[in-house]
Design a protein around this motif. Structure first.
Motif, PDB file in Angstrom:
ATOM      1  N   GLY A 277       0.872  -1.327  -0.220  1.00 38.55           N
ATOM      2  CA  GLY A 277      -0.181  -0.130   0.034  1.00 38.55           C
ATOM      3  C   GLY A 277       0.878   1.248   0.059  1.00 38.55           C
ATOM      4  N   ARG A 278       1.902   1.352  -0.750  1.00 36.85           N
ATOM      5  CA  ARG A 278       3.004   2.362  -0.905  1.00 36.85           C
ATOM      6  C   ARG A 278       3.120   2.919  -2.185  1.00 36.85           C
ATOM      7  NH1 ARG A 278       6.565   2.066   4.061  1.00 36.85           N
ATOM      8  NH2 ARG A 278       8.205   3.020   2.801  1.00 36.85           N
ATOM      9  N   ASP A 279       3.685   3.966  -2.328  1.00 37.99           N
ATOM     10  CA  ASP A 279       4.196   4.561  -3.672  1.00 37.99           C
ATOM     11  C   ASP A 279       5.408   4.201  -3.777  1.00 37.99           C
ATOM     12  OD1 ASP A 279       1.722   5.721  -4.146  1.00 37.99           O
ATOM     13  OD2 ASP A 279       2.027   7.352  -3.202  1.00 37.99           O
ATOM     14  N   SER A 280       6.276   3.952  -2.933  1.00 35.52           N
ATOM     15  CA  SER A 280       7.821   3.847  -2.865  1.00 35.52           C
ATOM     16  C   SER A 280       8.255   2.844  -1.741  1.00 35.52           C
ATOM     17  CB  SER A 280       8.605   4.901  -3.133  1.00 35.52           C
ATOM     18  OG  SER A 280       8.339   5.716  -1.823  1.00 35.52           O
ATOM     19  N   VAL A 281       9.200   2.224  -1.702  1.00 38.45           N
ATOM     20  CA  VAL A 281       9.878   1.503  -0.688  1.00 38.45           C
ATOM     21  C   VAL A 281      11.291   1.924  -0.375  1.00 38.45           C
ATOM     22  CG1 VAL A 281      10.581  -0.521  -1.998  1.00 38.45           C
ATOM     23  CG2 VAL A 281       9.789  -0.976   0.416  1.00 38.45           C
ATOM     24  N   ASP A 282      11.524   1.981   0.789  1.00 40.54           N
ATOM     25  CA  ASP A 282      13.054   2.311   1.202  1.00 40.54           C
ATOM     26  C   ASP A 282      14.231   1.477   0.591  1.00 40.54           C
ATOM     27  OD1 ASP A 282      12.075   4.327   3.182  1.00 40.54           O
ATOM     28  OD2 ASP A 282      11.232   2.645   4.005  1.00 40.54           O
ATOM     29  N   LEU A 283      13.850   0.306   0.476  1.00 39.74           N
ATOM     30  CA  LEU A 283      14.957  -0.534   0.073  1.00 39.74           C
ATOM     31  C   LEU A 283      14.416  -1.806  -0.576  1.00 39.74           C
ATOM     32  CD1 LEU A 283      17.940  -1.637   0.471  1.00 39.74           C
ATOM     33  CD2 LEU A 283      17.299  -2.622   2.671  1.00 39.74           C
ATOM     34  N   LEU A 284      14.996  -1.948  -1.733  1.00 43.56           N
ATOM     35  CA  LEU A 284      14.782  -3.487  -2.343  1.00 43.56           C
ATOM     36  C   LEU A 284      15.908  -4.259  -2.778  1.00 43.56           C
ATOM     37  CD1 LEU A 284      12.536  -4.799  -4.111  1.00 43.56           C
ATOM     38  CD2 LEU A 284      13.289  -3.747  -6.282  1.00 43.56           C
ATOM     39  N   GLN A 285      15.828  -5.218  -2.347  1.00 42.74           N
ATOM     40  CA  GLN A 285      17.010  -6.294  -2.512  1.00 42.74           C
ATOM     41  C   GLN A 285      16.814  -7.591  -3.352  1.00 42.74           C
ATOM     42  OE1 GLN A 285      19.065  -5.974   1.798  1.00 42.74           O
ATOM     43  NE2 GLN A 285      16.957  -6.373   2.116  1.00 42.74           N
ATOM     44  N   LEU A 286      17.909  -7.912  -4.111  1.00 39.78           N
ATOM     45  CA  LEU A 286      17.776  -9.056  -4.824  1.00 39.78           C
ATOM     46  C   LEU A 286      17.843 -10.318  -3.787  1.00 39.78           C
ATOM     47  CD1 LEU A 286      17.645 -10.285  -7.609  1.00 39.78           C
ATOM     48  CD2 LEU A 286      20.340 -10.451  -7.552  1.00 39.78           C
ATOM     49  N   HIS A 287      17.051 -11.170  -3.807  1.00 43.45           N
ATOM     50  CA  HIS A 287      16.778 -12.369  -2.954  1.00 43.45           C
ATOM     51  C   HIS A 287      17.611 -13.716  -3.668  1.00 43.45           C
ATOM     52  CE1 HIS A 287      13.830 -13.648   0.120  1.00 43.45           C
ATOM     53  NE2 HIS A 287      14.898 -13.869   0.584  1.00 43.45           N
ATOM     54  N   ASN A 288      18.292 -13.618  -4.704  1.00 43.20           N
ATOM     55  CA  ASN A 288      18.982 -14.673  -5.087  1.00 43.20           C
ATOM     56  C   ASN A 288      20.381 -14.791  -4.892  1.00 43.20           C
ATOM     57  OD1 ASN A 288      16.561 -13.818  -7.112  1.00 43.20           O
ATOM     58  ND2 ASN A 288      17.301 -16.082  -7.874  1.00 43.20           N
ATOM     59  N   PRO A 289      20.966 -16.051  -4.627  1.00 41.13           N
ATOM     60  CA  PRO A 289      22.450 -16.088  -4.323  1.00 41.13           C
ATOM     61  C   PRO A 289      23.355 -15.652  -5.697  1.00 41.13           C
ATOM     62  CG  PRO A 289      21.139 -18.063  -3.798  1.00 41.13           C
ATOM     63  CD  PRO A 289      20.241 -17.256  -4.633  1.00 41.13           C
ATOM     64  N   ILE A 290      24.374 -15.341  -5.398  1.00 40.51           N
ATOM     65  CA  ILE A 290      25.322 -14.795  -6.156  1.00 40.51           C
ATOM     66  C   ILE A 290      26.511 -15.741  -6.340  1.00 40.51           C
ATOM     67  CG2 ILE A 290      26.551 -13.055  -7.493  1.00 40.51           C
ATOM     68  CD1 ILE A 290      24.832 -11.024  -5.807  1.00 40.51           C
ATOM     69  N   THR A 291      26.764 -16.507  -7.566  1.00 38.63           N
ATOM     70  CA  THR A 291      27.909 -17.524  -7.512  1.00 38.63           C
ATOM     71  C   THR A 291      28.641 -17.269  -8.884  1.00 38.63           C
ATOM     72  OG1 THR A 291      26.545 -19.202  -8.535  1.00 38.63           O
ATOM     73  CG2 THR A 291      26.676 -19.152  -6.142  1.00 38.63           C
ATOM     74  N   LYS A 292      29.715 -17.976  -8.968  1.00 40.89           N
ATOM     75  CA  LYS A 292      30.452 -18.125 -10.075  1.00 40.89           C
ATOM     76  C   LYS A 292      29.819 -18.565 -11.321  1.00 40.89           C
ATOM     77  CE  LYS A 292      35.203 -19.464 -12.388  1.00 40.89           C
ATOM     78  NZ  LYS A 292      36.367 -20.034 -11.826  1.00 40.89           N
ATOM     79  N   ALA A 293      29.227 -19.702 -10.886  1.00 37.08           N
ATOM     80  CA  ALA A 293      28.543 -20.771 -11.933  1.00 37.08           C
ATOM     81  C   ALA A 293      27.249 -20.207 -12.280  1.00 37.08           C
ATOM     82  CB  ALA A 293      28.550 -22.074 -11.529  1.00 37.08           C
ATOM     83  N   GLY A 294      26.569 -19.313 -11.247  1.00 39.57           N
ATOM     84  CA  GLY A 294      25.285 -18.902 -11.606  1.00 39.57           C
ATOM     85  C   GLY A 294      24.185 -20.065 -11.913  1.00 39.57           C
ATOM     86  N   GLU A 295      24.287 -21.055 -11.417  1.00 45.74           N
ATOM     87  CA  GLU A 295      23.357 -22.265 -11.596  1.00 45.74           C
ATOM     88  C   GLU A 295      22.274 -21.878 -10.656  1.00 45.74           C
ATOM     89  OE1 GLU A 295      22.780 -27.001 -11.016  1.00 45.74           O
ATOM     90  OE2 GLU A 295      24.792 -26.166 -10.891  1.00 45.74           O
ATOM     91  N   ALA A 296      20.894 -22.044 -11.280  1.00 47.94           N
ATOM     92  CA  ALA A 296      19.608 -21.634 -10.527  1.00 47.94           C
ATOM     93  C   ALA A 296      19.607 -22.152  -9.246  1.00 47.94           C
ATOM     94  CB  ALA A 296      18.330 -21.795 -11.566  1.00 47.94           C
ATOM     95  N   PRO A 297      19.022 -21.425  -8.180  1.00 56.71           N
ATOM     96  CA  PRO A 297      18.460 -20.183  -8.165  1.00 56.71           C
ATOM     97  C   PRO A 297      19.526 -18.964  -8.338  1.00 56.71           C
ATOM     98  CG  PRO A 297      18.565 -20.933  -6.135  1.00 56.71           C
ATOM     99  CD  PRO A 297      19.078 -22.080  -6.822  1.00 56.71           C
ATOM    100  N   ALA A 298      20.865 -19.281  -8.234  1.00 55.83           N
ATOM    101  CA  ALA A 298      21.764 -18.274  -8.195  1.00 55.83           C
ATOM    102  C   ALA A 298      22.087 -17.419  -9.714  1.00 55.83           C
ATOM    103  CB  ALA A 298      23.065 -18.932  -7.835  1.00 55.83           C
TER     104      ALA A 298
END
Length: 325
Positions: free
Chosen positions: A108-129
């Motif tokens: 119920g907002r027009d904006s949000v203070d913080l939006l974060q990517l919820h996926n892991p980050i890896t060298k291979a990038g295999e899903a969900p990363a």
């Protein structure tokens, strides 16, 4: 309650933040009355940061948090997250935009203070990363556009994955915040991993983030509840739990927690939960330590514990001797 600076955002956040996810579960599965009472009490205690995500109850957490805050006419700092699922990987940028629009509608907002990517980050990038390149070339430009449009104030990541990949994204992506695991069982996000430990080496990514003025939001500070020393789950808590950044199983983490009981018997804390919470707020590198609850009593206990302050040097020395920190 003590307030700390959330890195380069300059936002002042409470040292204890309120997590609205499924681990505690109240903000996903509780009644509207319970949820409003919990948020109201958290605000009264001086908690100024509330954490939610689209993945928490398939949006239920955002809906419930938004409703409670409107009812209470409160405007604390709110962060939410976007998780990109396998079927959406072909359009990372579009998914981020669509996800945020849904989040804003539920909150119920027009904006949000913080939006974060919820996926892991890896060298291979295999899903969900995702790989570093996918994050920097596809996710970050979309997040910057949303910031420039005024729909978010800041953007960040969930700091799970490979330490070198996380460090590169933090160095090159304009990241303002990172949510990262830190608890009594595994401190390697801040200090070098203990020799001979069975815990995963988190590569001091929390220390790296803080040095780059990235606000750190500590997660899994109770190892999903295992640091209570009990395998019992609360009324609204998720029935099963996969450890993040700690042992091989929840039962293993509970067993590790129970080995700290002599410190409780010696009077260093009232119970294992207090010990864990006061430990989690110790590092200055951490802006806010996030906790979810399944009841008001858990919230009361958490706040009372944190308000006692950091653990004294004597207790920290004993923890180091035990190999737990």
């Amino acid at each position: 309650m003590q307030q700390r600076r959330l890195g380069r955002t300059g936002i002042s956040v409470s040292v204890l933040g309120y997590g609205c996810g499924a681990i505690g579960g109240l903000m996903v599965h509780g009644t509207a009355a319970e949820q409003e009472q919990a948020i109201g009490r958290a605000l009264d205690y001086g908690i100024t940061y509330f954490d939610t995500a689209t993945a928490y109850g398939d949006g239920a957490s955002e809906t419930n948090l938004g409703r409670a805050l409107r009812s209470l006419r409160a405007s604390p700092t709110v962060g939410t997250k976007v998780r990109i699922y396998p079927a959406q990987r072909a359009d990372i940028a579009g998914t981020i935009v669509t996800s945020l629009e849904g989040s804003l509608a539920r909150l119920g907002r027009d904006s949000v203070d913080l939006l974060q990517l919820h996926n892991p980050i890896t060298k291979a990038g295999e899903a969900p990363a995702f790989t570093v390149e996918q994050v920097l070339n596809e996710a970050v430009p979309a997040l910057r556009r949303l910031r420039d449009q005024g729909k978010i104030r800041w953007y960040g990541i969930t700091g799970l994955g490979d330490a070198p990949a996380l460090r590169q994204v933090m160095e090159e992506g304009g990241i303002a915040t990172a949510q990262m695991p830190y608890n009594l069982l595994n401190t390697s996000g801040v200090v070098p991993a203990t020799k001979g430990t069975s815990m995963p080496d988190l590569g001091q990514v929390i220390a790296h983030a803080a040095a780059a003025d990235i606000g750190v939001l500590a997660i899994r500070i109770l190892a999903g509840g295992a640091l209570s020393g009990s395998e019992a789950r609360g009324t609204y808590a998720s029935a099963t739990l996969q450890p993040i950044g700690s042992g091989a199983s929840y039962a293993d983490d509970v067993a590790s927690a129970r080995r700290l009981q002599p410190l409780i018997d010696a009077g260093h804390a009232a119970d294992l939960v207090e010990l864990a919470l006061r430990f989690a707020i110790g590092p200055e590198e951490i802006s806010s330590a996030l906790i979810g609850t399944t009841s008001l009593a858990e919230l009361d206990h958490a706040v009372a514990s944190v308000n006692k302050g950091k653990l004294p040097a004597e207790t920290l020395t004993l923890l180091e001797m035990s190999g737990r920190s």
